[in-house]
Design a protein around this motif. Structure first.
Motif, mmCIF file in Angstrom:
data_model
loop_
_atom_site.group_PDB
_atom_site.id
_atom_site.type_symbol
_atom_site.label_atom_id
_atom_site.label_comp_id
_atom_site.label_asym_id
_atom_site.label_seq_id
_atom_site.Cartn_x
_atom_site.Cartn_y
_atom_site.Cartn_z
ATOM 1 N N TYR A 76 0.838 -1.202 0.000
ATOM 2 C CA TYR A 76 0.000 0.000 0.000
ATOM 3 C C TYR A 76 0.874 1.254 0.000
ATOM 4 O O TYR A 76 0.635 2.201 -0.762
ATOM 5 C CB TYR A 76 -0.930 0.028 1.217
ATOM 6 C CG TYR A 76 -1.760 1.286 1.262
ATOM 7 C CD1 TYR A 76 -2.918 1.399 0.503
ATOM 8 C CD2 TYR A 76 -1.352 2.390 2.019
ATOM 9 C CE1 TYR A 76 -3.655 2.577 0.502
ATOM 10 C CE2 TYR A 76 -2.078 3.566 2.023
ATOM 11 C CZ TYR A 76 -3.231 3.646 1.263
ATOM 12 O OH TYR A 76 -3.957 4.811 1.252
ATOM 13 N N TYR A 77 1.894 1.246 0.848
ATOM 14 C CA TYR A 77 2.757 2.426 0.923
ATOM 15 C C TYR A 77 3.440 2.697 -0.413
ATOM 16 O O TYR A 77 3.579 3.846 -0.840
ATOM 17 C CB TYR A 77 3.809 2.244 2.023
ATOM 18 C CG TYR A 77 4.748 3.430 2.122
ATOM 19 C CD1 TYR A 77 4.343 4.611 2.744
ATOM 20 C CD2 TYR A 77 6.022 3.388 1.559
ATOM 21 C CE1 TYR A 77 5.187 5.710 2.806
ATOM 22 C CE2 TYR A 77 6.867 4.486 1.614
ATOM 23 C CZ TYR A 77 6.444 5.638 2.246
ATOM 24 O OH TYR A 77 7.275 6.730 2.293
ATOM 25 N N ALA A 78 3.855 1.633 -1.093
ATOM 26 C CA ALA A 78 4.559 1.788 -2.363
ATOM 27 C C ALA A 78 3.703 2.513 -3.400
ATOM 28 O O ALA A 78 4.227 3.232 -4.255
ATOM 29 C CB ALA A 78 4.991 0.433 -2.895
ATOM 30 N N TRP A 89 1.797 12.500 5.091
ATOM 31 C CA TRP A 89 1.422 11.250 4.426
ATOM 32 C C TRP A 89 -0.002 10.837 4.813
ATOM 33 O O TRP A 89 -0.805 10.429 3.960
ATOM 34 C CB TRP A 89 2.408 10.139 4.798
ATOM 35 C CG TRP A 89 2.116 8.840 4.110
ATOM 36 C CD1 TRP A 89 2.436 8.478 2.835
ATOM 37 C CD2 TRP A 89 1.399 7.726 4.668
ATOM 38 N NE1 TRP A 89 1.980 7.217 2.552
ATOM 39 C CE2 TRP A 89 1.347 6.718 3.672
ATOM 40 C CE3 TRP A 89 0.819 7.468 5.911
ATOM 41 C CZ2 TRP A 89 0.720 5.498 3.875
ATOM 42 C CZ3 TRP A 89 0.202 6.248 6.122
ATOM 43 C CH2 TRP A 89 0.153 5.274 5.113
ATOM 44 N N SER A 136 1.095 4.533 -2.528
ATOM 45 C CA SER A 136 0.392 5.643 -1.888
ATOM 46 C C SER A 136 0.971 6.983 -2.331
ATOM 47 O O SER A 136 1.957 7.057 -3.069
ATOM 48 C CB SER A 136 0.495 5.516 -0.361
ATOM 49 O OG SER A 136 1.841 5.731 0.063
ATOM 50 N N ASP A 137 0.332 8.047 -1.846
ATOM 51 C CA ASP A 137 0.747 9.417 -2.132
ATOM 52 C C ASP A 137 1.848 9.769 -1.125
ATOM 53 O O ASP A 137 1.577 10.146 0.014
ATOM 54 C CB ASP A 137 -0.473 10.333 -1.958
ATOM 55 C CG ASP A 137 -0.290 11.693 -2.589
ATOM 56 O OD1 ASP A 137 0.860 12.048 -2.898
ATOM 57 O OD2 ASP A 137 -1.295 12.402 -2.768
ATOM 58 N N LYS A 138 3.106 9.636 -1.540
ATOM 59 C CA LYS A 138 4.195 9.625 -0.566
ATOM 60 C C LYS A 138 4.822 10.990 -0.264
ATOM 61 O O LYS A 138 5.508 11.137 0.728
ATOM 62 C CB LYS A 138 5.294 8.663 -1.035
ATOM 63 C CG LYS A 138 4.870 7.197 -1.017
ATOM 64 C CD LYS A 138 6.041 6.278 -1.258
ATOM 65 C CE LYS A 138 6.474 6.289 -2.707
ATOM 66 N NZ LYS A 138 5.418 5.745 -3.596
ATOM 67 N N SER A 139 4.630 11.987 -1.112
ATOM 68 C CA SER A 139 5.270 13.277 -0.850
ATOM 69 C C SER A 139 4.361 14.421 -1.264
ATOM 70 O O SER A 139 3.492 14.262 -2.123
ATOM 71 C CB SER A 139 6.602 13.378 -1.605
ATOM 72 O OG SER A 139 6.388 13.303 -3.001
ATOM 73 N N ARG A 189 -2.634 13.251 3.165
ATOM 74 C CA ARG A 189 -2.699 13.085 1.708
ATOM 75 C C ARG A 189 -3.455 11.824 1.315
ATOM 76 O O ARG A 189 -4.136 11.782 0.291
ATOM 77 C CB ARG A 189 -1.286 13.038 1.110
ATOM 78 C CG ARG A 189 -0.600 14.375 0.982
ATOM 79 C CD ARG A 189 0.649 14.274 0.119
ATOM 80 N NE ARG A 189 1.572 13.258 0.598
ATOM 81 C CZ ARG A 189 2.490 13.449 1.544
ATOM 82 N NH1 ARG A 189 2.590 14.640 2.119
ATOM 83 N NH2 ARG A 189 3.303 12.465 1.904
ATOM 84 N N ASN A 190 -3.322 10.771 2.125
ATOM 85 C CA ASN A 190 -3.882 9.473 1.764
ATOM 86 C C ASN A 190 -5.228 9.161 2.409
ATOM 87 O O ASN A 190 -5.972 8.323 1.897
ATOM 88 C CB ASN A 190 -2.882 8.368 2.104
ATOM 89 C CG ASN A 190 -1.677 8.370 1.181
ATOM 90 O OD1 ASN A 190 -1.743 7.862 0.067
ATOM 91 N ND2 ASN A 190 -0.584 8.973 1.626
ATOM 92 N N SER A 219 -4.852 15.566 -1.634
ATOM 93 C CA SER A 219 -4.083 14.604 -2.424
ATOM 94 C C SER A 219 -3.260 15.307 -3.491
ATOM 95 O O SER A 219 -3.618 16.382 -3.983
ATOM 96 C CB SER A 219 -5.016 13.599 -3.087
ATOM 97 O OG SER A 219 -5.760 14.204 -4.129
#
Length: 373
Positions: free
Chosen positions: A21-23, A249, A25-28, A252-253, A225
């Motif tokens: 999921y993290y990979a 994080w 996801s909206d990371k930055s 955003r998610n 987002s």
């Protein structure tokens, strides 16, 4: 399979799922540097005209709504317009802040034109804050070799966090007031009015956070987002709100408009305001002689001129307008700070150790320009 083996397998599955999921996801935070050209639409603008319009659009505005439009009558003959789709009726019902923002836009436009060798001839068109056509401008080749440094426009940004409680040097205050002490007022930390401003800023934020139309309006302009930030290119992004790290994080998610209306979000905003006002060198108050359209535009220009000076001195500016937006606080505000003329801007200020890069988003030129046919 025994219990220990099951928990080990299950735990591993959760870790894999979480990592997956993290990979994706909206990371930055999506920031200005991430913006790419909106399209290959042909607008008929020369490179100079496009650059002037873009630099003008880097002006600040409430909730970063960018309430301006340019209509091109001919290549160097423009009308600066008031875009009612960008109004904030809950916090700015008379469009006072809208006209101030357009004033800042006009100041940027003049500086941008000057940086490319043009001078501007302006003619006021609007009689009220609601008029669509605000200012006519003609760009004329000046031939001057002295040019404004447009990098000041590019690098300007609002700073909300890490403002130091260190007194501003007298020479820096003098530079920012720029021989306009009757219109730009500095309230230092040692002044009684400083504490009044702190207290009333907190109180007006409490009122506004629990005023439903104002909070809903805020929710409509937050771009949590990166997808929405890139799509709209306006409003309040997580980057411009300075929500970083794990908190960034999470919002955003997992955050949306409904979260803004929750009590926890409102209370957290109030706590953040309390933290902010506890740290500053003081406040700049910018006044006008009256509330006419012309005066508001000139006041917006005055504010922008000040704003474009501060970065070189490592001075932060944080507009905090809630006192002026909440009638129950605003009605006694002038008396409480000892100022007669109408206050149009309330700017928290102070030094910062390191100036952050600009991050607020801007619409591409194609979205706020059109040719008159």
């Amino acid at each position: 399979m025994n219990r220990r083996t099951f928990l080990g397998v299950a735990g591993g599955s959760f870790l894999i799922a979480g990592a997956t999921y993290y990979a994706f996801s909206d990371k930055s935070n999506f920031v200005r540097a991430d913006l790419k050209p909106d399209s290959n639409v042909k607008t008929g603008l020369t490179p100079d005209q496009r650059q002037i319009a873009y630099l003008a659009s880097l002006a600040p505005s409430g909730h970063n709504t960018q309430p301006w439009m340019i209509r091109f009558i001919e290549p160097l003959h423009w009308i600066i317009c008031n875009d009612k789709r960008k109004w904030l009726p809950a916090v700015d019902p008379m469009q006072r802040e809208t006209i101030l923002s357009i004033g800042a836009f006009i100041q940027n436009l003049e500086y941008a034109a000057h940086s490319l060798g043009y001078r501007c001839e302006f003619s006021l068109m609007a009689n009220t804050n609601q008029d669509e056509n605000v200012m006519e401008v003609k760009l004329i080749r000046s031939g001057s070799k002295l040019r404004y440094n447009a990098e000041r426009i590019v690098q300007r940004r609002t700073v909300r966090s890490n403002i130091l409680s260190v007194d501003l040097r007298a020479e820096d205050v003098k530079l920012l007031i720029d021989n306009e002490p009757d219109l730009i007022h500095f309230i230092p930390r040692t002044d009684k009015a400083y504490h009044v401003l702190n207290e009333q800023t907190i109180e007006s934020n409490k009122i506004q956070s629990y005023r439903e139309p104002a909070q809903k309006e805020l929710a409509d302009w937050i771009r949590f987002s990166s997808k929405d930030a890139e799509l709209y290119r306006d409003g309040l992004s997580t980057g411009s709100m300075e929500i970083e790290g794990i908190a960034g994080w999470l919002v955003r998610n997992f955050y949306g408009k409904s979260n803004v209306m929750a009590k926890s979000f409102r209370d957290q905003n109030i706590k953040q305001v309390e933290k902010q006002v506890a740290s500053s060198a003081g406040w700049f108050l910018i006044t006008s002689k009256d509330a006419s359209v012309g005066s508001l535009i000139e006041t917006g220009r005055r504010m922008q001129r000040l704003f474009l000076k501060v970065r070189e001195k490592n001075i932060a500016i944080h507009p905090m307008t809630q006192i002026l937006e909440e009638p129950s606080i605003h009605q006694s505000f002038n008396v409480s700070v000892g100022i007669i003329d109408p206050v149009q801007f309330i700017l928290r200020t102070g030094y910062v150790k390191k100036y952050p890069d600009p991050v607020s988003l801007r619409r591409p030129v194609e979205r706020f320009t059109q040719w008159v046919t």
